[in-house]
Design a protein around this motif. Structure first.
Motif, short mmCIF file in Angstrom:
data_model
loop_
_atom_site.label_atom_id
_atom_site.label_comp_id
_atom_site.label_asym_id
_atom_site.label_seq_id
_atom_site.Cartn_x
_atom_site.Cartn_y
_atom_site.Cartn_z
N GLU A 64 0.82 -1.22 0.00
CA GLU A 64 0.00 0.00 0.00
C GLU A 64 0.86 1.27 0.00
O GLU A 64 0.39 2.34 -0.38
CB GLU A 64 -0.99 0.02 1.18
N PHE A 65 2.12 1.14 0.40
CA PHE A 65 3.02 2.30 0.32
C PHE A 65 3.30 2.58 -1.16
O PHE A 65 3.19 3.71 -1.63
CB PHE A 65 4.32 2.00 1.08
N ASP A 66 3.64 1.53 -1.89
CA ASP A 66 3.89 1.66 -3.33
C ASP A 66 2.65 2.23 -4.03
O ASP A 66 2.74 3.20 -4.79
CB ASP A 66 4.24 0.28 -3.91
N GLY A 96 -0.15 6.64 -6.48
CA GLY A 96 -1.44 7.32 -6.57
C GLY A 96 -1.30 8.82 -6.35
O GLY A 96 -1.84 9.63 -7.11
N VAL A 97 -0.56 9.18 -5.31
CA VAL A 97 -0.37 10.58 -4.98
C VAL A 97 0.42 11.29 -6.09
O VAL A 97 0.12 12.42 -6.48
CB VAL A 97 0.34 10.69 -3.61
N VAL A 146 1.43 8.14 12.07
CA VAL A 146 1.77 8.32 10.66
C VAL A 146 3.26 8.02 10.48
O VAL A 146 4.09 8.49 11.27
CB VAL A 146 1.47 9.76 10.19
N VAL A 147 3.57 7.21 9.47
CA VAL A 147 4.97 6.78 9.27
C VAL A 147 5.44 7.06 7.85
O VAL A 147 4.64 7.23 6.93
CB VAL A 147 5.14 5.27 9.57
N GLY A 148 6.76 7.04 7.70
CA GLY A 148 7.36 7.24 6.38
C GLY A 148 8.35 6.16 6.02
O GLY A 148 9.18 6.33 5.14
N TYR A 201 2.19 8.42 5.30
CA TYR A 201 1.86 9.81 5.01
C TYR A 201 1.24 9.94 3.62
O TYR A 201 0.40 10.79 3.36
CB TYR A 201 3.10 10.72 5.16
N THR A 202 1.66 9.05 2.71
CA THR A 202 1.12 9.12 1.34
C THR A 202 -0.35 8.69 1.30
O THR A 202 -1.11 9.18 0.46
CB THR A 202 1.94 8.23 0.39
N GLU A 203 -0.72 7.78 2.22
CA GLU A 203 -2.13 7.39 2.27
C GLU A 203 -2.98 8.56 2.72
O GLU A 203 -4.08 8.79 2.20
CB GLU A 203 -2.31 6.21 3.22
N LEU A 204 -2.47 9.32 3.71
CA LEU A 204 -3.23 10.49 4.18
C LEU A 204 -3.29 11.57 3.11
O LEU A 204 -4.31 12.25 2.94
CB LEU A 204 -2.61 11.04 5.47
N MET A 205 -2.18 11.72 2.35
CA MET A 205 -2.21 12.68 1.24
C MET A 205 -3.28 12.27 0.23
O MET A 205 -4.06 13.10 -0.24
CB MET A 205 -0.84 12.72 0.53
#
Lengths: 283, 185
Positions: free
Chosen positions: A18-20, A25-26, A217-219, A249-253
């Motif tokens: 999901e990070f990828d 996506g972002v 929230v993690v990176g 953080y990218t999921e929240l973005m």
């Protein structure tokens, strides 16, 4: 349109899928083109540097040499890969180390968290904000390699970093300051010494809970895996129910910019973020 | 001996070996203990990082190379970041693990040293880390049953990668053969 060479790394094909997906996506929403590095190989983290100083430079150097075929910057979401690339760059450029696949040192290696929390990118994100994360209380957990060693990361506030806090705040969430931002999650001790691992993650998660945060929230993909997928074991160790979603953080973005796939990303989490996000009216 | 070697004509071979492989000067440690104070895994170590450095200065080779400490270090770099003498302590730990492994002294935490060897073998043959491969490691060291539920859940969440379709096998052969022949070691 901004273009990057993109190095997903092994974790992002598996445990951090999901990070990828959310980085891609972002990037899509921000008109950033990611060109996956041709036939990339593992950066060697963490075992190569642990027992073989030669492989520790050779494995990242092969990828850097491929990236050097274009003049694009290299975007790296995984903190372990990023750290090994920067360490190899240092050995080659500062210490004159020679590698089988020669790398001249011309690639600008960008850690995705640093790039996306840059003010110029935040301004673009703000223009596309459709669902500010109001009501969401978060702590930002940086872990080790996104900030250390500062000799390689060039992060100024390495003891109390704030760049992810700033990004998440700009997305509309309430970010709570805390003292465990850069504590270690135990990394691969999760596989080899789960007893030590549970103590380290237990402290981080119980302190996060103590702040009153709804989520962490993690990176870093290793941190996310350790804090999310073993949270049940850690709860048993602590004798305390945590139920803390661990979000990239990218999921929240993506959520704040209204990406259509966020639901798919969140389904991959062990600690389901949906009840929280539904309660806050964000899903 | 390299004339720029700050250790001089020391007969302390370990401190010199560390310097030669990592460029780090363990002799500069003056026991402030900042490394031990900030180390997240110090509670499980048999030697605190500063104690380890004193043993290196004394040339206690066996004690250092067979310690648990070098294998428990999680490479978090808190020590390297805070050392007032700019010793990259985590890098010294890497160097010590390599020496310990190659000299057959990796007895402190056998499962952890096996993990690293296993991990590198996996990369050598698949080009990328294929996480399910760690199941074989857990079969060897015990504890597989404790991880099966977790692994199944990863699978159901779509977080288990398919076997990598990596085409650069020849490149990695070159890299690993060089390393196995000694490389920069």
């Amino acid at each position: 349109m901004k273009e990057f060479s993109y190095f997903p790394g092994c974790s992002l094909e598996g445990t951090s899928k999901e990070f990828d997906e959310s980085v891609r996506g972002v990037s899509d929403l921000l008109d950033i083109r990611l060109d996956e590095l041709d036939d990339w190989s593992c950066c060697g983290a963490t075992s190569a540097h642990c027992i073989d100083e030669n492989l520790a430079v050779e494995l990242p150097a092969r990828n850097l040499a491929i990236a050097e075929r274009t003049d694009r910057d290299l975007l790296v979401p995984c903190a372990s890969c990023y750290s090994r690339f920067k360490a190899a760059e240092y050995e080659i450029k500062e210490n004159g180390k020679k590698t089988s696949f020669p790398y001249k040192g011309n690639v600008r290696i960008r850690f995705a968290l640093d790039y996306f929390s840059d003010q110029s990118v935040i301004e673009e994100v703000k223009k596309k904000l459709v669902k500010p994360l109001s009501g969401l209380k978060a702590v930002c957990y940086y872990g080790c390699l996104p900030v250390r060693p500062p000799k390689l990361t060039r992060i100024k506030n390495y003891e109390n970093p704030t760049h992810m806090d700033h990004l998440v705040e700009e997305l509309g969430a309430e970010v709570i300051p805390w003292s465990y931002k850069t504590d270690c999650c135990g990394a691969s001790l999760m596989v080899t010494r789960i007893d030590i691992f549970k103590k380290l993650v237990g402290r981080i998660l119980s302190k996060a809970k103590e702040t009153g945060a709804d989520c962490v929230v993690v990176g870093c993909s290793m941190c996310q895996m350790n804090l999310d997928t073993r949270q049940e074991d850690v709860e048993q160790e602590l004798g305390e129910k945590l139920n803390l979603p661990i979000l990239y953080y990218t999921e929240l973005m993506g959520l704040a910019m209204g990406h259509r796939d966020v639901g798919k990303w969140f389904k991959r989490h062990f600690v389901d973020p949906l009840p929280l996000l539904n309660a806050k009216g964000l899903m | 001996m390299d004339s720029s070697n700050p250790v001089g004509k020391s007969n302390n071979s370990l401190i010199y070996e560390i310097y030669e492989k990592s460029g780090e000067k363990v002799q500069n440690c003056y026991q402030c203990q900042k490394c031990a104070a900030g180390c997240p895994v110090s509670f499980a170590m048999d030697l605190l990082p500063n104690q380890m450095f004193r043993h290196i200065q004394y040339g206690h080779r066996d004690k250092v190379l067979s310690s648990k400490t070098i294998w428990l270090c999680a490479s978090c770099y808190a020590c390297s970041t805070r050392c007032p003498n700019n010793i990259d302590i985590a890098k010294v730990m890497d160097t010590l693990r390599g020496i310990s492994h190659r000299s057959g002294m990796a007895t402190g935490e056998k499962d952890i040293s096996l993990f690293h060897r296993f991990f590198l073998k996996l990369i050598k043959y698949t080009g990328r880390t294929w996480e399910p491969g760690f199941g074989i490691y857990k079969m060897k060291t015990g504890g597989l049953s404790g991880m099966m539920g977790w692994a199944l859940k990863l699978f159901l969440k779509g977080k288990i990668a398919v076997l990598p379709t990596f085409k650069g096998g020849e490149d990695l052969k070159v890299i690993f053969e060089k390393s196995e022949k000694g490389g920069a070691q």
